[in-house]
Design a protein around this motif. Structure first.
Motif, PDB file in Angstrom:
ATOM      1  N   PHE A 172       0.840  -1.191   0.000  1.00  0.00           N
ATOM      2  CA  PHE A 172       0.000   0.000   0.000  1.00  0.00           C
ATOM      3  C   PHE A 172       0.881   1.249   0.000  1.00  0.00           C
ATOM      4  CE2 PHE A 172      -2.309  -3.276   2.512  1.00  0.00           C
ATOM      5  CZ  PHE A 172      -3.318  -3.540   1.586  1.00  0.00           C
ATOM      6  N   ARG A 173       0.686   2.103  -1.015  1.00  0.00           N
ATOM      7  CA  ARG A 173       1.481   3.333  -1.127  1.00  0.00           C
ATOM      8  C   ARG A 173       0.585   4.451  -1.636  1.00  0.00           C
ATOM      9  NH1 ARG A 173       3.802  -0.441  -3.978  1.00  0.00           N
ATOM     10  NH2 ARG A 173       3.595   0.735  -5.942  1.00  0.00           N
ATOM     11  N   GLY A 174       0.611   5.583  -0.933  1.00  0.00           N
ATOM     12  CA  GLY A 174      -0.152   6.754  -1.356  1.00  0.00           C
ATOM     13  C   GLY A 174      -1.650   6.528  -1.332  1.00  0.00           C
ATOM     14  N   ARG A 175      -2.123   5.813  -0.314  1.00  0.00           N
ATOM     15  CA  ARG A 175      -3.546   5.483  -0.230  1.00  0.00           C
ATOM     16  C   ARG A 175      -4.122   5.795   1.149  1.00  0.00           C
ATOM     17  NH1 ARG A 175      -5.539   1.746  -4.161  1.00  0.00           N
ATOM     18  NH2 ARG A 175      -3.959   1.251  -5.732  1.00  0.00           N
ATOM     19  N   VAL A 176      -5.418   6.104   1.173  1.00  0.00           N
ATOM     20  CA  VAL A 176      -6.149   6.190   2.442  1.00  0.00           C
ATOM     21  C   VAL A 176      -6.415   4.767   2.898  1.00  0.00           C
ATOM     22  CG1 VAL A 176      -8.333   6.829   3.532  1.00  0.00           C
ATOM     23  CG2 VAL A 176      -7.206   8.422   1.978  1.00  0.00           C
ATOM     24  N   MET A 177      -6.125   4.482   4.178  1.00  0.00           N
ATOM     25  CA  MET A 177      -6.178   3.108   4.687  1.00  0.00           C
ATOM     26  C   MET A 177      -7.413   2.888   5.556  1.00  0.00           C
ATOM     27  SD  MET A 177      -3.482   1.981   3.248  1.00  0.00           S
ATOM     28  CE  MET A 177      -3.485   0.342   3.986  1.00  0.00           C
ATOM     29  N   PHE A 178      -8.119   1.793   5.274  1.00  0.00           N
ATOM     30  CA  PHE A 178      -9.293   1.396   6.046  1.00  0.00           C
ATOM     31  C   PHE A 178      -8.977   0.058   6.730  1.00  0.00           C
ATOM     32  CE2 PHE A 178     -10.640   3.856   2.395  1.00  0.00           C
ATOM     33  CZ  PHE A 178     -11.564   4.764   2.923  1.00  0.00           C
ATOM     34  N   PRO A 179      -8.582   0.066   8.000  1.00  0.00           N
ATOM     35  CA  PRO A 179      -8.319  -1.207   8.686  1.00  0.00           C
ATOM     36  C   PRO A 179      -9.593  -2.049   8.785  1.00  0.00           C
ATOM     37  CG  PRO A 179      -7.413   0.643   9.918  1.00  0.00           C
ATOM     38  CD  PRO A 179      -8.297   1.223   8.864  1.00  0.00           C
ATOM     39  N   ILE A 180      -9.437  -3.338   8.564  1.00  0.00           N
ATOM     40  CA  ILE A 180     -10.565  -4.281   8.675  1.00  0.00           C
ATOM     41  C   ILE A 180     -10.382  -5.081   9.957  1.00  0.00           C
ATOM     42  CG2 ILE A 180     -11.728  -6.231   7.570  1.00  0.00           C
ATOM     43  CD1 ILE A 180     -10.518  -5.145   4.884  1.00  0.00           C
ATOM     44  N   HIS A 181     -11.390  -5.035  10.832  1.00  0.00           N
ATOM     45  CA  HIS A 181     -11.296  -5.680  12.142  1.00  0.00           C
ATOM     46  C   HIS A 181     -12.110  -6.969  12.165  1.00  0.00           C
ATOM     47  CE1 HIS A 181     -10.629  -1.349  12.784  1.00  0.00           C
ATOM     48  NE2 HIS A 181      -9.861  -1.695  13.807  1.00  0.00           N
ATOM     49  N   ASN A 182     -11.679  -7.913  12.999  1.00  0.00           N
ATOM     50  CA  ASN A 182     -12.518  -9.091  13.252  1.00  0.00           C
ATOM     51  C   ASN A 182     -13.518  -8.755  14.358  1.00  0.00           C
ATOM     52  OD1 ASN A 182     -11.108  -9.229  15.676  1.00  0.00           O
ATOM     53  ND2 ASN A 182      -9.933 -11.048  15.132  1.00  0.00           N
ATOM     54  N   GLY A 183     -14.287  -9.742  14.778  1.00  0.00           N
ATOM     55  CA  GLY A 183     -15.350  -9.493  15.748  1.00  0.00           C
ATOM     56  C   GLY A 183     -14.880  -8.988  17.093  1.00  0.00           C
ATOM     57  N   SER A 184     -13.637  -9.265  17.461  1.00  0.00           N
ATOM     58  CA  SER A 184     -13.132  -8.817  18.761  1.00  0.00           C
ATOM     59  C   SER A 184     -12.295  -7.548  18.650  1.00  0.00           C
ATOM     60  CB  SER A 184     -12.290  -9.923  19.408  1.00  0.00           C
ATOM     61  OG  SER A 184     -11.162 -10.224  18.612  1.00  0.00           O
ATOM     62  N   GLY A 185     -12.244  -6.959  17.448  1.00  0.00           N
ATOM     63  CA  GLY A 185     -11.566  -5.679  17.291  1.00  0.00           C
ATOM     64  C   GLY A 185     -10.126  -5.751  16.843  1.00  0.00           C
ATOM     65  N   ARG A 186      -9.608  -6.955  16.578  1.00  0.00           N
ATOM     66  CA  ARG A 186      -8.222  -7.076  16.094  1.00  0.00           C
ATOM     67  C   ARG A 186      -8.174  -6.763  14.599  1.00  0.00           C
ATOM     68  NH1 ARG A 186      -4.831  -9.961  19.342  1.00  0.00           N
ATOM     69  NH2 ARG A 186      -3.283  -8.735  18.208  1.00  0.00           N
ATOM     70  N   VAL A 187      -7.134  -6.047  14.189  1.00  0.00           N
ATOM     71  CA  VAL A 187      -6.955  -5.740  12.770  1.00  0.00           C
ATOM     72  C   VAL A 187      -6.486  -6.999  12.048  1.00  0.00           C
ATOM     73  CG1 VAL A 187      -5.686  -4.361  11.086  1.00  0.00           C
ATOM     74  CG2 VAL A 187      -6.419  -3.320  13.241  1.00  0.00           C
ATOM     75  N   VAL A 188      -7.209  -7.379  10.987  1.00  0.00           N
ATOM     76  CA  VAL A 188      -6.854  -8.596  10.238  1.00  0.00           C
ATOM     77  C   VAL A 188      -6.426  -8.295   8.806  1.00  0.00           C
ATOM     78  CG1 VAL A 188      -8.300 -10.126  11.631  1.00  0.00           C
ATOM     79  CG2 VAL A 188      -9.282  -8.998   9.625  1.00  0.00           C
ATOM     80  N   GLY A 189      -6.770  -7.101   8.329  1.00  0.00           N
ATOM     81  CA  GLY A 189      -6.414  -6.746   6.958  1.00  0.00           C
ATOM     82  C   GLY A 189      -6.710  -5.276   6.709  1.00  0.00           C
ATOM     83  N   PHE A 190      -6.547  -4.863   5.451  1.00  0.00           N
ATOM     84  CA  PHE A 190      -6.750  -3.460   5.098  1.00  0.00           C
ATOM     85  C   PHE A 190      -7.433  -3.342   3.744  1.00  0.00           C
ATOM     86  CE2 PHE A 190      -3.145  -3.527   7.949  1.00  0.00           C
ATOM     87  CZ  PHE A 190      -3.381  -2.441   8.793  1.00  0.00           C
TER      88      PHE A 190
END
Length: 638
Positions: A200-218
Motif C-alpha cells: 500500500f502506497r499513497g492510499r487512504v487506509m481502512f483497517p478491517i477488524h474481526n469481531g473482537s476488534g483485532r486488525v486482520v487486513g486493510f
C-alpha cells in the motif's frame, strides 16, 4: 509461559462476565436459569448453545464446545491464551504491564498471534502517518471532503500510507518485526530477486477488524485520479488471519447496535459504512465489494435474524447480487431491501439529504425481499409472456429457499397477486423444482467403480465392562461434589467434606477423576470451599472441559409447572439420598472388582493354609458386597 503476570490473569478471570463476553458475539435469550443462543461455532437452527451466568461457563450441546470467558475468546477468535487475556483486560479496563519484546517472548507467540501483532503495528503506523506526517494532509483533505469527522476517523482507525516504496517495511523491521510476518499478512511484497516494497502506497487506509476488534487486513483507496494502471481500491490478500468470506467491514463497531435494534443494514463500501455510522445509523456493515457468503451471513446471525440490504441505484448491480440474498433466505433470516435513486449510493444520499431525511427514506422504502424481487421481475416482464414465465420461476426459486413453511405460504400468496396468477400454480411449480432437485441430487452421484459389500450385520450390544461401570460411578460422585460441594449437610459439614470423609477408604482409578478428587481434597485441606467455578479456570484443558461437562445441564424445569402448582422433585430436593446412593454404588463396584481379582489369585494358590486365608478374605468381601447391595435395595442371590 506467558509474560502476563498471574495476578493480572486472576483479575481478568474474576471480572470477566461470561454473559457480557459471549453477548458481544451472539444474541442471548434467557430460558430458565441459563442464557441460550444458536451456536457461533456451527450452523444450527434451534439453540443448543448454553451460557450459565452463575457458573461462568458456556457449553454447546450440539458441537461440544465449552469453556469460560477466556476459552470463548480463544475459540471464537482463534487466538492464544495471552491474546484472549489481553482482549478481556482491555474490555474491563484492567492494565496489563508492558511486555519486553525479547527473543524468548517472541518464541512464545504463535505464528497466528504474530500476524495479529504485525497488523496492529501497521494500523497504528498508518494512523500516525495520517495525523503526523506532511503527506498525511493529502489523506486528511480527502476524508474531510467526504464529510468524515475526526471522531469517525479515530473510531474506525483510518490512516494513510506514504507514497514511498518501503516506508512501512522499513519502520516495521526497525521496530523488530520479522519480514516473514510482513509478507504473510501481505503488507510487504518480496520479488524473486529479493527486492521488497510496501503493498500500500499513497492510499487512504481502512483497517478491517474481526469481531473482537483485532486488525486482520486493510482496504486502501488511491488518491491518484490520473493513475489508470493502479486499481481504485486495493485489499489485503488472504492470510491465516484474514479470510474475506468470513469478515464484514464495520461489524466490530456495529455489533452492539445490531443487537440492540435487532436489525443489520448491509451496504457495499467502506464509505457507506462510515457515513451512515456517523449519521447515527450504527448498525451497518459492508461486504466490501465481495459476493455475500454463508460465513458473512452467519456472522450477522449471531446478533440478529433481520437484514436490510441498501442497494445503490444501479439495476445491473442489483440483479448481480440477488443470489447472495437467496443465501440469506436459505439460512432462515429475514431480508428487506431499500433502493436509492439512480446514480446514488448510501454514502452520497445521506450526504445529500441529511441524517433525518435518510432515516425516514429507508423506513418508508423498505420492502421485504420476495415482494421486491417479484415487483422487479414483474415490471421487467410486463407484456412479455415468455419473460413473465421466466420471472415467475426466478421468484419461486427464491421462495423455495425459505425453510419456514408458513413464510413460504405467505410469499406464494403475495407473489400470486403481483403476477396475477393462481397461487396453486406457484405451489405446483415449487413442488416440481423440489422434485427435480432431488432427482438431480440422486443422479448426480457417480456410480462407484466397484460393488460395495453388504454392510455387516450389527453386532449384539456388549454388556458394559467393569471399567465402564466404574467410570460411570466415579463420574457421578465427582459430579455431585462439583455441583453441590459448598452446600451444608448440617451445621458442621459441607457436602464436599461429608463426601470426602465417606470416600476415605475408596481408591479412584479413572485418571481424570483421580486428578479432580485430589484437587478437591487439596482445596479442603487448605481451608477453601469446593466450587466448580475454581476448577473451570484450571490451566489444564482436559480438566476444564470435564468440569464444564459435569456441571452443565441441557434442560431446565419450565416455570409453568410451578405456576400450575405441580411439584416436581429436583435433584437438590433429594440431595442426601442421591449422595448416599452414589457413594454406595461406587463402593460396591470397587468391592466387586476386588472380588474378581482375589478369585483369580485363589486359583493360583496351592498351599492349603494360604488357600484358607485367601478364601476367608473372599468371604468377607462377599459379605461386604451383600451389605452394600442390601443398603441399595439390590437383591443378591445367595
Amino acid at each position: 509461559m506467558s509474560l502476563i503476570p498471574q495476578e493480572v490473569v486472576d483479575q481478568v478471570l474474576a471480572q470477566a462476565d461470561i454473559t457480557e463476553v459471549v453477548g458481544d458475539f451472539v444474541s442471548l435469550k434467557k430460558k430458565g436459569q441459563n442464557m441460550w443462543a444458536c451456536c457461533p461455532f456451527h450452523h444450527e437452527k434451534s439453540p443448543s448453545f448454553s451460557v450459565s451466568p452463575a457458573k461462568g461457563i458456556y457449553k454447546c450441546f450440539g458441537c461440544g464446545k465449552a469453556g469460560n470467558s477466556v476459552q470463548f475468546i480463544m475459540d471464537v477468535e482463534g487466538t492464544s491464551f495471552p491474546e484472549a487475556i489481553k482482549y478481556l483486560a482491555k474490555k474491563y479496563s484492567i492494565e496489563v504491564p508492558e511486555e519486553t519484546q525479547d527473543p524468548e517472548y517472541a518464541r512464545e507467540q504463535s505464528e497466528r498471534d504474530s500476524l495479529f501483532i504485525v497488523s496492529d503495528f501497521a494500523a497504528k503506523h498508518y494512523q500516525q502517518r495520517l495525523t503526523h506526517h506532511e503527506q498525511g494532509s493529502i489523506g486528511q483533505s480527502y476524508l474531510k471532503q467526504r464529510g468524515l469527522s475526526s471522531n469517525t476517523i479515530r473510531k474506525f482507525e483510518l490512516g494513510f500510507s506514504l507514497d514511498e516504496w518501503t516506508d512501512l517495511t522499513d519502520s516495521a523491521q526497525k521496530a523488530g518485526y520479522q519480514q516473514k510476518y510482513l509478507e504473510a499478512t501481505g503488507l510487504t511484497i518480496v520479488k524473486e530477486d529479493g527486492k521488497k516494497y510496501d503493498r500500500f502506497r499513497g492510499r487512504v487506509m481502512f483497517p478491517i477488524h474481526n469481531g473482537s476488534g483485532r486488525v486482520v487486513g486493510f482496504g486502501a483507496r488511491t488518491l491518484k485520479s490520473n493513475d489508470k494502471k493502479s486499481p481504485k481500491y486495493l485489499n489485503s490478500p488472504e492470510s491465516d488471519i484474514y479470510h474475506k468470506s468470513n469478515v464484514l467491514y464495520g461489524l466490530f463497531q456495529a455489533k452492539q447496535a445490531i443487537r440492540m435494534q435487532d436489525m443489520c443494514f448491509m451496504v457495499e463500501g467502506y464509505l457507506d459504512v462510515l457515513s451512515l455510522h456517523q449519521g447515527g445509523i450504527e448498525n451497518v456493515v459492508a461486504s466490501s465489494g465481495t459476493s455475500l457468503t454463508e460465513g458473512q451471513i452467519k456472522l450477522i446471525a449471531r446478533y440478529t435474524d433481520n437484514i436490510t440490504v441498501l442497494y445503490d441505484g444501479d439495476a445491473a448491480g442489483i440483479k448481480a447480487s440477488l443470489r447472495g440474498i437467496d443465501l440469506i433466505l436459505e439460512l432462515g433470516l429475514n431480508v428487506n431491501v431499500v433502493t436509492f435513486p439512480e446514480g446514488e449510493d448510501p454514502d452520497s444520499y445521506i450526504q445529500k439529504v441529511g441524517d433525518t431525511a435518510f432515516k425516514t427514506y429507508i423506513k418508508e422504502q423498505s420492502l421485504d425481499f420476495i415482494s421486491f424481487k417479484t415487483s422487479l421481475f414483474a415490471e421487467e416482464a410486463a407484456g412479455n409472456p415468455v419473460k413473465k414465465a421466466e420471472a415467475i420461476k426466478e421468484v419461486v426459486a427464491s421462495i423455495g429457499k425459505i425453510p419456514d413453511a408458513i413464510k413460504r405460504s405467505v410469499f406464494f400468496r403475495s407473489c400470486s397477486i403481483i403476477f396475477d396468477i393462481d397461487e396453486q400454480v406457484l405451489i405446483s411449480e415449487y413442488n416440481k423444482m423440489q422434485l427435480q432437485d432431488r432427482q438431480q441430487h440422486r443422479s448426480g452421484s457417480p456410480e462407484p467403480a466397484y460393488t460395495q459389500p453388504a454392510a455387516p450385520a450389527p453386532e449384539p450390544e456388549k454388556p458394559a465392562s467393569d471399567m465402564d461401570v466404574l467410570k460411570r460411578y466415579e463420574r457421578e460422585v465427582i459430579r455431585l461434589m462439583l455441583n453441590y460441594g459448598p452446600k451444608m449437610v448440617d451445621e458442621q459439614q459441607t457436602v464436599a467434606q461429608y463426601m470426602l470423609e465417606q470416600l476415605e477408604d475408596v481408591e479412584f482409578n479413572i485418571p481424570i477423576y483421580v486428578t479432580l478428587y485430589q484437587k478437591m481434597e487439596q482445596i479442603l485441606q487448605q481451608g477453601g470451599l469446593v466450587r466448580a467455578e475454581e476448577l473451570v479456570n484450571d490451566p489444564n484443558e482436559e480438566i476444564r472441559s470435564e468440569v464444564i461437562d459435569l456441571v452443565s445441564s441441557r434442560y431446565d424445569l419450565s416455570h409453568n409447572w410451578e405456576t400450575h402448582h405441580i411439584f416436581v422433585p429436583q435433584e437438590e430436593d433429594l440431595l442426601m439420598y442421591g449422595i448416599e446412593r452414589a457413594i454406595l454404588r461406587l463402593k460396591r463396584v470397587n468391592v466387586q472388582m476386588l472380588l474378581k481379582t482375589e478369585m483369580e489369585k485363589l486359583r493360583l494358590v496351592t498351599d492349603p493354609a494360604e488357600q484358607d486365608h485367601q478364601l476367608n478374605y473372599i468371604l468377607n468381601l462377599k459379605s461386604f458386597e451383600t451389605q452394600l447391595g442390601e443398603l441399595l435395595g439390590i437383591v443378591v442371590n445367595k
